[in-house]
Design a protein around this motif. Structure first.
Motif, PDB file in Angstrom:
ATOM      1  N   UNK A  19     -10.962 -30.861 -17.976  1.00  0.00           N
ATOM      2  CA  UNK A  19     -11.520 -29.631 -17.402  1.00  0.00           C
ATOM      3  C   UNK A  19     -12.282 -28.823 -18.450  1.00  0.00           C
ATOM      4  N   UNK A  20     -11.728 -28.749 -19.642  1.00  0.00           N
ATOM      5  CA  UNK A  20     -12.395 -28.005 -20.719  1.00  0.00           C
ATOM      6  C   UNK A  20     -13.732 -28.644 -21.060  1.00  0.00           C
ATOM      7  N   UNK A  21     -13.749 -29.973 -21.202  1.00  0.00           N
ATOM      8  CA  UNK A  21     -14.999 -30.676 -21.515  1.00  0.00           C
ATOM      9  C   UNK A  21     -16.013 -30.535 -20.385  1.00  0.00           C
ATOM     10  N   UNK A  22     -15.553 -30.624 -19.131  1.00  0.00           N
ATOM     11  CA  UNK A  22     -16.459 -30.478 -17.987  1.00  0.00           C
ATOM     12  C   UNK A  22     -17.043 -29.070 -17.940  1.00  0.00           C
ATOM     13  N   UNK A  23     -16.205 -28.073 -18.217  1.00  0.00           N
ATOM     14  CA  UNK A  23     -16.697 -26.689 -18.235  1.00  0.00           C
ATOM     15  C   UNK A  23     -17.728 -26.506 -19.343  1.00  0.00           C
ATOM     16  N   UNK A  24     -17.441 -27.058 -20.517  1.00  0.00           N
ATOM     17  CA  UNK A  24     -18.387 -26.951 -21.634  1.00  0.00           C
ATOM     18  C   UNK A  24     -19.721 -27.594 -21.275  1.00  0.00           C
ATOM     19  N   UNK A  25     -19.667 -28.800 -20.705  1.00  0.00           N
ATOM     20  CA  UNK A  25     -20.903 -29.507 -20.338  1.00  0.00           C
ATOM     21  C   UNK A  25     -21.701 -28.737 -19.287  1.00  0.00           C
ATOM     22  N   UNK A  26     -21.010 -28.277 -18.234  1.00  0.00           N
ATOM     23  CA  UNK A  26     -21.696 -27.578 -17.138  1.00  0.00           C
ATOM     24  C   UNK A  26     -22.278 -26.246 -17.601  1.00  0.00           C
ATOM     25  N   UNK A  27     -21.497 -25.502 -18.365  1.00  0.00           N
ATOM     26  CA  UNK A  27     -21.970 -24.196 -18.828  1.00  0.00           C
ATOM     27  C   UNK A  27     -23.114 -24.336 -19.832  1.00  0.00           C
ATOM     28  N   UNK A  28     -23.013 -25.317 -20.720  1.00  0.00           N
ATOM     29  CA  UNK A  28     -24.099 -25.556 -21.679  1.00  0.00           C
ATOM     30  C   UNK A  28     -25.368 -25.989 -20.965  1.00  0.00           C
ATOM     31  N   UNK A  29     -25.223 -26.856 -19.959  1.00  0.00           N
ATOM     32  CA  UNK A  29     -26.389 -27.323 -19.195  1.00  0.00           C
ATOM     33  C   UNK A  29     -27.056 -26.170 -18.441  1.00  0.00           C
ATOM     34  N   UNK A  30     -26.264 -25.156 -18.097  1.00  0.00           N
ATOM     35  CA  UNK A  30     -26.804 -23.985 -17.395  1.00  0.00           C
ATOM     36  C   UNK A  30     -27.400 -22.965 -18.368  1.00  0.00           C
ATOM     37  N   UNK A  31     -27.396 -23.290 -19.662  1.00  0.00           N
ATOM     38  CA  UNK A  31     -28.032 -22.434 -20.648  1.00  0.00           C
ATOM     39  C   UNK A  31     -27.126 -21.427 -21.331  1.00  0.00           C
ATOM     40  N   UNK A  32     -25.818 -21.532 -21.107  1.00  0.00           N
ATOM     41  CA  UNK A  32     -24.881 -20.603 -21.732  1.00  0.00           C
ATOM     42  C   UNK A  32     -24.482 -21.101 -23.124  1.00  0.00           C
ATOM     43  N   UNK A  33     -24.142 -20.180 -23.987  1.00  0.00           N
ATOM     44  CA  UNK A  33     -23.610 -20.511 -25.300  1.00  0.00           C
ATOM     45  C   UNK A  33     -22.092 -20.613 -25.147  1.00  0.00           C
ATOM     46  N   UNK A  34     -21.531 -21.787 -25.461  1.00  0.00           N
ATOM     47  CA  UNK A  34     -20.107 -22.035 -25.240  1.00  0.00           C
ATOM     48  C   UNK A  34     -19.411 -22.272 -26.574  1.00  0.00           C
ATOM     49  N   UNK A  35     -18.317 -21.542 -26.798  1.00  0.00           N
ATOM     50  CA  UNK A  35     -17.473 -21.722 -27.975  1.00  0.00           C
ATOM     51  C   UNK A  35     -16.082 -22.085 -27.467  1.00  0.00           C
ATOM     52  N   UNK A  36     -15.518 -23.163 -28.022  1.00  0.00           N
ATOM     53  CA  UNK A  36     -14.176 -23.584 -27.628  1.00  0.00           C
ATOM     54  C   UNK A  36     -13.229 -23.400 -28.800  1.00  0.00           C
ATOM     55  N   UNK A  37     -12.104 -22.773 -28.531  1.00  0.00           N
ATOM     56  CA  UNK A  37     -11.041 -22.632 -29.513  1.00  0.00           C
ATOM     57  C   UNK A  37      -9.883 -23.507 -29.040  1.00  0.00           C
ATOM     58  N   UNK A  38      -9.654 -24.629 -29.719  1.00  0.00           N
ATOM     59  CA  UNK A  38      -8.592 -25.560 -29.363  1.00  0.00           C
ATOM     60  C   UNK A  38      -7.365 -25.228 -30.214  1.00  0.00           C
ATOM     61  N   UNK A  39      -6.404 -24.547 -29.611  1.00  0.00           N
ATOM     62  CA  UNK A  39      -5.266 -24.040 -30.373  1.00  0.00           C
ATOM     63  C   UNK A  39      -4.432 -25.146 -31.000  1.00  0.00           C
ATOM     64  N   UNK A  40      -4.231 -26.250 -30.303  1.00  0.00           N
ATOM     65  CA  UNK A  40      -3.433 -27.337 -30.883  1.00  0.00           C
ATOM     66  C   UNK A  40      -4.174 -27.999 -32.034  1.00  0.00           C
TER      67      UNK A  40
END
Length: 86
Positions: A19-40
């Protein structure tokens, strides 16, 4: 729009990870700047106590959260904030 996703799941290939990867891909494709913080991946102790906040090595580290337009979380169901058991 700047999107900050906090991902907290011990298994990279989990459904939450997908889900995180899909959200990153979709949001980036829509032109948004995406930052992911992976706590583990960061070794963050998810059972929070004072040890997580004893010092601030980089004063700008926490500043990032205030600059985002949207905060999304991706976590397993067992960490529900409601206190209810599944």
């Amino acid at each position: 729009m700047r999107i900050f996703i906090v991902h907290a799941h011990p298994e990279h290939n989990s459904f939450n990870g997908a889900l995180t990867r899909a959200a990153q891909d979709a949001l980036s494709a829509a032109g948004h700047e995406v930052v992911i913080s992976d706590l583990y991946a960061m070794g963050f102790n998810t059972v929070s106590d004072r040890r997580n906040f004893t010092t601030i090595r980089d004063a700008n580290y926490y500043h990032q959260q205030s600059e985002e337009d949207s905060l999304q979380t991706s976590r397993p169901r067992w960490t529900s904030f409601s206190g209810a058991t599944p």
